[in-house]
Design an enzyme around this catalytic site. Structure first.
Site, PDB file in Angstrom:
ATOM      1  N   GLU A  96     -19.460  13.590   0.040  1.00 53.01           N
ATOM      2  CA  GLU A  96     -18.546  13.009   0.960  1.00 53.01           C
ATOM      3  C   GLU A  96     -18.085  11.875   0.342  1.00 53.01           C
ATOM      4  O   GLU A  96     -17.042  12.029  -0.131  1.00 53.01           O
ATOM      5  CB  GLU A  96     -18.420  14.022   1.860  1.00 53.01           C
ATOM      6  CG  GLU A  96     -18.301  15.836   2.133  1.00 53.01           C
ATOM      7  CD  GLU A  96     -18.661  15.880   3.335  1.00 53.01           C
ATOM      8  OE1 GLU A  96     -18.933  17.755   3.384  1.00 53.01           O
ATOM      9  OE2 GLU A  96     -18.971  15.978   4.706  1.00 53.01           O
ATOM     10  N   LYS A 110      -8.048  14.795   9.994  1.00 54.86           N
ATOM     11  CA  LYS A 110      -7.787  16.289   9.831  1.00 54.86           C
ATOM     12  C   LYS A 110      -6.363  15.548   9.875  1.00 54.86           C
ATOM     13  O   LYS A 110      -6.079  15.714  11.236  1.00 54.86           O
ATOM     14  CB  LYS A 110      -8.055  17.414   9.833  1.00 54.86           C
ATOM     15  CG  LYS A 110      -9.477  17.891   9.470  1.00 54.86           C
ATOM     16  CD  LYS A 110      -9.953  18.806  10.332  1.00 54.86           C
ATOM     17  CE  LYS A 110     -11.676  19.447   9.652  1.00 54.86           C
ATOM     18  NZ  LYS A 110     -11.832  20.629   9.789  1.00 54.86           N
ATOM     19  N   TYR A 131     -14.493  21.191   0.349  1.00 57.34           N
ATOM     20  CA  TYR A 131     -15.306  22.004   1.008  1.00 57.34           C
ATOM     21  C   TYR A 131     -16.093  23.002  -0.413  1.00 57.34           C
ATOM     22  O   TYR A 131     -15.516  24.813  -0.016  1.00 57.34           O
ATOM     23  CB  TYR A 131     -14.055  22.827   1.802  1.00 57.34           C
ATOM     24  CG  TYR A 131     -13.891  22.590   3.167  1.00 57.34           C
ATOM     25  CD1 TYR A 131     -14.359  22.105   4.188  1.00 57.34           C
ATOM     26  CD2 TYR A 131     -12.479  21.865   3.418  1.00 57.34           C
ATOM     27  CE1 TYR A 131     -14.294  21.774   5.706  1.00 57.34           C
ATOM     28  CE2 TYR A 131     -12.168  20.693   4.657  1.00 57.34           C
ATOM     29  CZ  TYR A 131     -13.288  21.207   5.689  1.00 57.34           C
ATOM     30  OH  TYR A 131     -12.917  20.581   7.401  1.00 57.34           O
ATOM     31  N   HIS A 142     -13.310  16.799  11.021  1.00 51.73           N
ATOM     32  CA  HIS A 142     -14.329  16.749  10.151  1.00 51.73           C
ATOM     33  C   HIS A 142     -15.528  15.944  10.500  1.00 51.73           C
ATOM     34  O   HIS A 142     -15.713  14.364  10.131  1.00 51.73           O
ATOM     35  CB  HIS A 142     -14.570  16.816   9.012  1.00 51.73           C
ATOM     36  CG  HIS A 142     -15.010  16.574   7.316  1.00 51.73           C
ATOM     37  ND1 HIS A 142     -15.843  18.131   7.236  1.00 51.73           N
ATOM     38  CD2 HIS A 142     -16.260  15.666   6.921  1.00 51.73           C
ATOM     39  CE1 HIS A 142     -16.583  17.985   6.611  1.00 51.73           C
ATOM     40  NE2 HIS A 142     -16.306  16.625   6.148  1.00 51.73           N
ATOM     41  N   ASN A 152      -9.204  21.783  14.335  1.00 54.93           N
ATOM     42  CA  ASN A 152      -9.896  21.333  14.892  1.00 54.93           C
ATOM     43  C   ASN A 152     -10.027  19.952  14.876  1.00 54.93           C
ATOM     44  O   ASN A 152     -11.371  19.314  14.942  1.00 54.93           O
ATOM     45  CB  ASN A 152     -11.460  22.233  14.634  1.00 54.93           C
ATOM     46  CG  ASN A 152     -12.107  21.528  13.241  1.00 54.93           C
ATOM     47  OD1 ASN A 152     -11.450  21.523  12.472  1.00 54.93           O
ATOM     48  ND2 ASN A 152     -13.373  23.250  12.893  1.00 54.93           N
TER      49      ASN A 152
HETATM   50  P1  GTP Z   1     -16.192  20.796   9.169  1.00 50.17           P
HETATM   51  O1  GTP Z   1     -16.532  19.375   9.910  1.00 50.17           O
HETATM   52  O2  GTP Z   1     -14.578  20.318   9.321  1.00 50.17           O
HETATM   53  O3  GTP Z   1     -16.919  21.079   7.672  1.00 50.17           O
HETATM   54  O4  GTP Z   1     -16.335  21.976  10.523  1.00 50.17           O
HETATM   55  P2  GTP Z   1     -18.221  22.398  10.566  1.00 50.17           P
HETATM   56  O5  GTP Z   1     -18.571  22.055   9.349  1.00 50.17           O
HETATM   57  O6  GTP Z   1     -18.025  22.828  12.030  1.00 50.17           O
HETATM   58  O7  GTP Z   1     -17.651  24.239   9.809  1.00 50.17           O
HETATM   59  P3  GTP Z   1     -17.849  24.427   8.557  1.00 50.17           P
HETATM   60  O8  GTP Z   1     -17.974  23.310   7.323  1.00 50.17           O
HETATM   61  O9  GTP Z   1     -18.452  25.806   8.367  1.00 50.17           O
HETATM   62  O10 GTP Z   1     -16.398  24.447   8.201  1.00 50.17           O
HETATM   63  C1  GTP Z   1     -15.082  24.177   7.642  1.00 50.17           C
HETATM   64  C2  GTP Z   1     -13.871  24.436   8.526  1.00 50.17           C
HETATM   65  O11 GTP Z   1     -13.705  25.799   8.226  1.00 50.17           O
HETATM   66  C3  GTP Z   1     -13.948  23.956   9.922  1.00 50.17           C
HETATM   67  O12 GTP Z   1     -13.977  23.014  10.317  1.00 50.17           O
HETATM   68  C4  GTP Z   1     -12.798  25.149  10.429  1.00 50.17           C
HETATM   69  O13 GTP Z   1     -11.793  24.092   9.861  1.00 50.17           O
HETATM   70  C5  GTP Z   1     -12.694  26.057   9.261  1.00 50.17           C
HETATM   71  N1  GTP Z   1     -13.724  27.145  10.062  1.00 50.17           N
HETATM   72  C6  GTP Z   1     -14.637  27.607   9.976  1.00 50.17           C
HETATM   73  N2  GTP Z   1     -14.680  28.555  10.232  1.00 50.17           N
HETATM   74  C7  GTP Z   1     -13.740  29.502   9.899  1.00 50.17           C
HETATM   75  C8  GTP Z   1     -13.015  31.116  10.487  1.00 50.17           C
HETATM   76  O14 GTP Z   1     -13.627  31.651  11.046  1.00 50.17           O
HETATM   77  N3  GTP Z   1     -11.575  31.028  10.077  1.00 50.17           N
HETATM   78  C9  GTP Z   1     -11.189  30.000  10.428  1.00 50.17           C
HETATM   79  N4  GTP Z   1      -9.811  30.174   9.708  1.00 50.17           N
HETATM   80  N5  GTP Z   1     -11.124  29.093   9.550  1.00 50.17           N
HETATM   81  C10 GTP Z   1     -12.579  28.093   9.777  1.00 50.17           C
HETATM   82 MG    MG Z   2     -19.154  21.425   7.596  1.00 45.26          MG
END
Ligand code: GTP
Ligand code: MG
Length: 151
Positions: free
Chosen positions: A126, A9, A49, A115, A112
């Site tokens: 994707e 990212k 997303y 992805h 973080n």
């Molecule tokens: P990705 O690999 O980026 O898809 O992350 P993930 O699969 O571990 O988590 P998810 O798909 O649920 O969420 C996608 C992204 O949204 C995360 O990587 C975070 O950057 C963001 N995100 C998830 N939960 C939160 C939250 O509670 N608050 C905020 N600000 N961002 C969030």
């Molecule tokens: Mg995810």
């Protein structure tokens, strides 16, 4: 062999963590079969997303992903979807284990750095969203017989 979509990212790119992230997948024994640097539009980020579009952080998330260069990659190998997520660590870096990419290199959930696709269906979707078929390669590396053994 299985394939997954991995992206560094904008925060990971700005912080100079591209090579660190590539290195962890490469040293594990996974194979890079596609890579490019792109600045996605906000609309494209929203597509990526789309499963999170009802979340309160969706707008900020799409804005963030489109805020600068992203390194989009496809990695191939046995179990790469599930194990790639293990290398990455829990979504919230406060909960990621040390030794994982997020555990070692990130602090807050909204930044973080990486992805990874969360399952076979999303991996396929994707990869198709981010890459054209001709942007991906298929090859056998000389290391494979040492990584997988010979049968
Ligand atoms: P990705 O690999 O980026 O898809 O992350 P993930 O699969 O571990 O988590 P998810 O798909 O649920 O969420 C996608 C992204 O949204 C995360 O990587 C975070 O950057 C963001 N995100 C998830 N939960 C939160 C939250 O509670 N608050 C905020 N600000 N961002 C969030
Ligand atoms: Mg995810």
């Amino acid at each position: 062999l299985e394939r997954t979509f991995i992206a560094v990212k904008p925060d990971g790119v700005q912080r100079g963590l591209i090579s660190e992230i590539i290195s962890r997948f490469e040293r594990k024994g996974y194979k890079l079969v596609g890579i490019k640097v792109v600045v996605p539009s906000k609309e494209f980020a929203g597509k990526h997303y789309h499963a999170l579009k009802e979340k309160p952080f969706f707008n900020g998330l799409s804005e963030f992903l489109s805020s600068g260069p992203v390194v989009a990659m496809v990695w191939e190998g046995e179990g790469v979807i599930t194990y790639g997520r293990k290398l990455i660590g829990a979504t919230d870096p406060q909960k990621s284990e040390p030794g994982t990419i997020r555990g070692d290199l990130a602090v807050v959930v909204g930044r973080n750095i990486i992805h990874g696709s969360d399952g076979p269906e999303t991996a396929k979707d994707e990869i198709n969203l981010w890459f054209k078929p001709e942007e991906l390669v298929s090859f056998t590396s000389n290391a494979e017989k040492w990584i997988y053994g010979v049968n």
